[in-house]
Design a protein around this motif. Structure first.
Motif, PDB file in Angstrom:
ATOM      1  N   ASP A   1      44.583  40.420  37.095  1.00 33.56           N
ATOM      2  CA  ASP A   1      45.077  39.993  35.793  1.00 33.56           C
ATOM      3  C   ASP A   1      45.006  41.169  34.818  1.00 33.56           C
ATOM      4  N   ILE A   2      45.777  41.067  33.731  1.00 37.02           N
ATOM      5  CA  ILE A   2      45.774  42.136  32.727  1.00 37.02           C
ATOM      6  C   ILE A   2      44.741  41.864  31.631  1.00 37.02           C
ATOM      7  N   HIS A   3      44.019  40.749  31.739  1.00 33.87           N
ATOM      8  CA  HIS A   3      42.878  40.488  30.856  1.00 33.87           C
ATOM      9  C   HIS A   3      41.767  39.863  31.699  1.00 33.87           C
ATOM     10  N   ASP A   4      40.549  39.845  31.161  1.00 33.97           N
ATOM     11  CA  ASP A   4      39.400  39.414  31.966  1.00 33.97           C
ATOM     12  C   ASP A   4      38.760  38.115  31.473  1.00 33.97           C
ATOM     13  N   ALA A   5      39.562  37.231  30.867  1.00 40.50           N
ATOM     14  CA  ALA A   5      39.021  35.969  30.376  1.00 40.50           C
ATOM     15  C   ALA A   5      38.400  35.136  31.498  1.00 40.50           C
ATOM     16  N   SER A   6      38.939  35.252  32.688  1.00 40.56           N
ATOM     17  CA  SER A   6      38.422  34.468  33.814  1.00 40.56           C
ATOM     18  C   SER A   6      37.009  34.875  34.207  1.00 40.56           C
ATOM     19  N   VAL A   7      36.657  36.133  33.980  1.00 45.59           N
ATOM     20  CA  VAL A   7      35.311  36.617  34.328  1.00 45.59           C
ATOM     21  C   VAL A   7      34.258  35.874  33.513  1.00 45.59           C
ATOM     22  N   LYS A   8      34.572  35.645  32.257  1.00 42.32           N
ATOM     23  CA  LYS A   8      33.622  34.984  31.363  1.00 42.32           C
ATOM     24  C   LYS A   8      33.443  33.505  31.705  1.00 42.32           C
ATOM     25  N   GLU A   9      34.425  32.915  32.379  1.00 44.86           N
ATOM     26  CA  GLU A   9      34.386  31.482  32.665  1.00 44.86           C
ATOM     27  C   GLU A   9      34.049  31.172  34.120  1.00 44.86           C
ATOM     28  N   MET A  10      33.721  32.187  34.905  1.00 41.26           N
ATOM     29  CA  MET A  10      33.460  31.962  36.329  1.00 41.26           C
ATOM     30  C   MET A  10      32.106  31.309  36.558  1.00 41.26           C
ATOM     31  N   THR A  11      32.098  30.311  37.434  1.00 40.62           N
ATOM     32  CA  THR A  11      30.867  29.621  37.814  1.00 40.62           C
ATOM     33  C   THR A  11      30.054  30.513  38.753  1.00 40.62           C
ATOM     34  N   LYS A  12      28.768  30.615  38.521  1.00 36.08           N
ATOM     35  CA  LYS A  12      27.927  31.557  39.257  1.00 36.08           C
ATOM     36  C   LYS A  12      27.929  31.329  40.767  1.00 36.08           C
ATOM     37  N   GLU A  13      28.012  30.069  41.195  1.00 34.62           N
ATOM     38  CA  GLU A  13      27.941  29.788  42.633  1.00 34.62           C
ATOM     39  C   GLU A  13      29.113  30.388  43.408  1.00 34.62           C
ATOM     40  N   PHE A  14      30.205  30.749  42.711  1.00 32.15           N
ATOM     41  CA  PHE A  14      31.380  31.294  43.384  1.00 32.15           C
ATOM     42  C   PHE A  14      31.494  32.809  43.255  1.00 32.15           C
ATOM     43  N   GLU A  15      30.676  33.425  42.450  1.00 29.61           N
ATOM     44  CA  GLU A  15      30.855  34.843  42.126  1.00 29.61           C
ATOM     45  C   GLU A  15      30.836  35.753  43.347  1.00 29.61           C
ATOM     46  N   HIS A  16      30.005  35.433  44.337  1.00 33.75           N
ATOM     47  CA  HIS A  16      29.857  36.320  45.496  1.00 33.75           C
ATOM     48  C   HIS A  16      31.076  36.292  46.420  1.00 33.75           C
ATOM     49  N   ARG A  17      31.994  35.317  46.205  1.00 33.11           N
ATOM     50  CA  ARG A  17      33.196  35.230  47.047  1.00 33.11           C
ATOM     51  C   ARG A  17      34.449  35.676  46.303  1.00 33.11           C
TER      52      ARG A  17
ATOM     53  N   GLY B   1      43.974  44.872  35.648  1.00 34.48           N
ATOM     54  CA  GLY B   1      45.030  45.881  35.680  1.00 34.48           C
ATOM     55  C   GLY B   1      46.383  45.299  36.024  1.00 34.48           C
ATOM     56  N   ASP B   2      47.421  46.098  35.831  1.00 34.55           N
ATOM     57  CA  ASP B   2      48.800  45.752  36.134  1.00 34.55           C
ATOM     58  C   ASP B   2      49.038  45.916  37.634  1.00 34.55           C
ATOM     59  N   TYR B   3      49.551  44.873  38.290  1.00 34.02           N
ATOM     60  CA  TYR B   3      49.693  44.929  39.746  1.00 34.02           C
ATOM     61  C   TYR B   3      50.627  46.053  40.211  1.00 34.02           C
ATOM     62  N   GLU B   4      51.662  46.360  39.422  1.00 36.59           N
ATOM     63  CA  GLU B   4      52.589  47.419  39.823  1.00 36.59           C
ATOM     64  C   GLU B   4      51.894  48.787  39.843  1.00 36.59           C
ATOM     65  N   LYS B   5      51.071  49.030  38.848  1.00 35.19           N
ATOM     66  CA  LYS B   5      50.330  50.293  38.818  1.00 35.19           C
ATOM     67  C   LYS B   5      49.305  50.344  39.948  1.00 35.19           C
ATOM     68  N   LEU B   6      48.698  49.198  40.236  1.00 35.00           N
ATOM     69  CA  LEU B   6      47.720  49.141  41.323  1.00 35.00           C
ATOM     70  C   LEU B   6      48.385  49.363  42.677  1.00 35.00           C
ATOM     71  N   LEU B   7      49.627  48.909  42.821  1.00 34.71           N
ATOM     72  CA  LEU B   7      50.375  49.185  44.045  1.00 34.71           C
ATOM     73  C   LEU B   7      50.677  50.676  44.176  1.00 34.71           C
ATOM     74  N   GLU B   8      51.066  51.287  43.066  1.00 39.67           N
ATOM     75  CA  GLU B   8      51.408  52.711  43.076  1.00 39.67           C
ATOM     76  C   GLU B   8      50.214  53.575  43.461  1.00 39.67           C
ATOM     77  N   THR B   9      49.034  53.194  42.984  1.00 41.74           N
ATOM     78  CA  THR B   9      47.824  53.973  43.290  1.00 41.74           C
ATOM     79  C   THR B   9      47.168  53.530  44.596  1.00 41.74           C
ATOM     80  N   GLU B  10      47.772  52.523  45.255  1.00 38.57           N
ATOM     81  CA  GLU B  10      47.270  51.955  46.510  1.00 38.57           C
ATOM     82  C   GLU B  10      45.901  51.291  46.361  1.00 38.57           C
ATOM     83  N   GLU B  11      45.559  50.931  45.124  1.00 37.63           N
ATOM     84  CA  GLU B  11      44.367  50.118  44.922  1.00 37.63           C
ATOM     85  C   GLU B  11      44.642  48.672  45.322  1.00 37.63           C
TER      86      GLU B  11
END
Length: 329
Positions: A165-181, A187-197
């Motif tokens: 995602d291009i923002h991290d609002a989901s990080v703040k709302e994540m339930t702890k029991e799921f964090e390890h999975r 970041g922008d998916y197109e840029k991440l594809l270009e850098t092979e991340e």
């Protein structure tokens, strides 16, 4: 439907494109298409394009052998309801148990716009096909993210969800029991594809619910879906958003489905079109409510209220359920 095609050599390319469009229409029509091709040498061949199978004729028979069974059954109007019923028999009690948790989460975040029919189907598909590497774009605050992670953690100890995602609002709302999975990337998916991340081929379940524009959907079809080589279940939100199958980004997705050679077994949980636009199941909403109430997901309904897609909804007061589901490769 039987379609005679010209034997002239100059029409060979037109034939391939014409049948590709007809194959895409099999989602809309939910019908068997028979194609008769009369060759240059006068020989005639007949082929059948199965319901829900998308792609040029040349690749149809190659791909039918690799269908994911549950996707094939769900894309067929004649087996849709019985298959949905079987899925709820297996996983309905889990959905019923998780709904109160997610209702509380929705009340806290006020961000649950992925509707009941489609989120439950996505949960059941993940439980059924048991993917190991799930792609999500974009989680926003994380409603769909929680349902995906609940399914994965119930499945096994190894599968993971990768959200972008291009923002991290989901990080703040994540339930702890799921964090390890959960692996979140900002970041922008197109840029991440270009850098092979970001490398797509390892993903065996792909969920897209991001910027709802034709330009954006044209790009993700070309850059994420078409190059993908491994088999995957795909769910794209906001495609079948009205009774005509339209949505804010749907035209570009439909174009891709018409001409790509790596899509089959297409269906939707849209209240307008379960499982296909021109082959909808009669009284699908009533039947779905009956199945869901039998497993304690919703309260039993009666009379006209059973016709309402919004009956006893989790939180969001809309249940158009515009997600389109299909198999990739």
């Amino acid at each position: 439907m039987v379609l005679p095609l010209t034997r002239r050599a100059s029409q060979k390319v037109k034939y391939q494109w014409f049948v590709a469009v007809l194959a895409a229409a099999s989602f809309v029509a939910g019908m068997q298409i028979m194609v008769i091709k009369q060759g240059i040498d006068g020989a005639t061949t007949v082929a059948e394009i199965p319901d829900g199978l998308i792609g040029p004729y040349a690749s149809v028979q190659e791909n039918t052998k690799s269908s994911i069974p549950i996707m094939e059954l769900l894309s067929d109007s004649s087996s849709f309801i019985s298959t949905v019923e079987t899925l709820y028999e297996k996983y309905g009690s889990e959905i019923a148990a998780f709904r109160p948790t997610m209702r509380t989460w929705c009340e806290k975040t006020d961000s649950c716009k992925f509707t009941d029919f489609e989120v439950e189907m996505m949960y059941m598909l993940i439980r059924e096909v048991k993917p190991q590497k799930v792609f999500e774009m974009a989680p926003n605050r994380g409603f769909s993210t929680h349902w995906i992670l609940k399914a994965l953690t119930t499945n096994d100890e190894t599968s993971k969800l990768y959200s972008f995602d291009i923002h991290d609002a989901s990080v703040k709302e994540m339930t702890k029991e799921f964090e390890h999975r959960w692996i979140f990337t900002l970041g922008d998916y197109e840029k991440l594809l270009e850098t092979e991340e970001l490398k797509m081929d390892g993903f065996d379940f792909i969920f897209i619910d991001a910027l709802h524009t034709e330009e954006f959907s044209r790009a993700y079809c070309k850059k994420l879906l078409y190059p993908h080589k491994s088999k995957a279940v795909v769910a794209i939100h906001d495609i079948v958003a009205n009774k005509y199958g339209g949505g804010r980004e749907s035209s570009e997705v439909y174009k891709y489905m018409a001409f790509a050679d790596n899509i089959k077994n297409v269906f939707t949980m849209s209240r307008f079109a379960m499982p296909t636009l021109l082959g909808p199941v009669v009284n699908a909403i009533q039947q779905l409510h009956k199945i869901r109430s039998a497993h304690g997901i919703i309260m039993p309904c009666s009379g006209d209220e059973c016709k309402e897609a919004l009956y006893d909804s989790l939180y969001f007061k809309n249940n158009d359920a515009p997600t389109i589901f299909f198999q990739l490769n």
